[in-house]
Design a protein around this motif. Sequence first.
Motif: not given
Length: 509
Positions: A421-431
């Motif tokens: 998955r890729t997703l938004r994580d708060g003010a950042g992004v996440a893998l």
Amino acid sequence: MTGNVWFSLVACAGLLALAGIALARVGRSPLALPLSLLSITLSTWNFSAFALERSGETGWKLVGFAAGLMTVPCTLHFILAFVGRRRRSAWAMFGAYAVFAALALAMVAGLGAPSLAERLLTLRFGLTVTGLVVPPLGGGFALLWLHLRRAQHPDERARAGLVMLGLTLLVALLVTELAAELGLDVARLGNLGTLLGLPVMATVALRFGLFGRDVGAARMALHAVGVAGVGVLAYLAVFRLFAGQAGALVVSTTAVTFALVVATRRGVTAFVTRSERMERLATLGRFSAQMAHDLKNPIAAMKGAAQYLKEEHSRGRPWDDQGEFLDLLLEQVERLDRVVDTYQRLARVEPLPKPVDLNALAQGVLSLQSFASPGQVRIVRELAPGLPPCSGDEDLLANALENLVRNAFEAMSGGGTLTVRTLRDGAGVALEVEDTGEGMDARTRERAFDDFFTTKASGSGLGLAFVRRVVEAHGGEVVLTSREGHGTVVRLRLPAGVRHLSTGEGEAA
């Protein structure tokens, strides 16, 4: 000598042998240090009972009391390490060490202050100590019980059950001895607990792999038994020679104790070191094989092009129309240079930042993964649309993702589902990489990102440690969630947007 005295002496030597086995693993297993400390404190308590009977010095009662108090924080330390909460509950562990070390020092101070000793060996003080003992021991055993209930793997259930039984016998029954010394009307069960608990803890350490993959368990056990026998004879000789000389008795018995620990540790370390040396050589061999694989293809291409051009030259043919082979040679030289540079940066983890599209990066890594395990692992892509770029080193991040994907495939040898998955994580992004494999137990989960820690026979222990270093070098963090029988999820949190990284090796575009 009475039967209890003989037993105290034998138990003392046996516990020191167990301490030596544990000491050989200090620094390699988080369970080794607390088990060695627990064994030494219990050995001191048994030795004090033996010394009290042989010398008649009442000061040994205070020494035994102090040693008994120190078993409480040592037990809590061991349990927290066993259930994988050593780091999260460090405040409780260090707090227990501080409180009970202060009480133990007060008992030792009573050796030179008879008035203080009289105040310490009272029922009132004993009730105070009991109130302090119950919370850490009760909480520790509760955590151990929950761990036993949640354990999925049969080996882990057996290991947890034996640990709970052994600690109950060694520590919980020792409380009856402390209570009896303070005048309470309770049965003395400490000797019985040591008699039954010592072989249980030795079994879980040697037979059930308490410290991980250990080899030569039978040889280690024989060495420990031999040292214990020598220890019994040494203690008897010391008390026969210095029975009436308190100072010489203390110095001699202390020397014997240290000699037993050192002898056991050195003997066991010889077995353990030999195994670990072989593991390091195997790790170096796997790393070399991977490097050879990465270098072999461009070298083969260069060799083929060079041989063709040499053949053309030997026949007197011009190279005017062979520019593609010269271009191939230059391309492969550049490829070799990139491979060497990549391996250098793998060791140093020095990012060269530029804008990175995580969706494109994930697609690129997964594009060939379906051929790695055809028909066994289903690959699911959940890529968030419109994801902002992050500033990072695409090669290093791709290598980190490849490590996670490879671990997921290995965890699902019988098939399963891999979700990236890729997703938004708060003010950042996440893998995020999720598998439906067997999951991790609590101890493995706590140490998963430690250097050279692995539970796989062919593993190097560098994969997840490398992932952690890469993400931290990018100013992010790694979060691992896993449970036995329920798979594993690893999330790489990265700052969004284009930014300069702290390494100074490059600048964002």
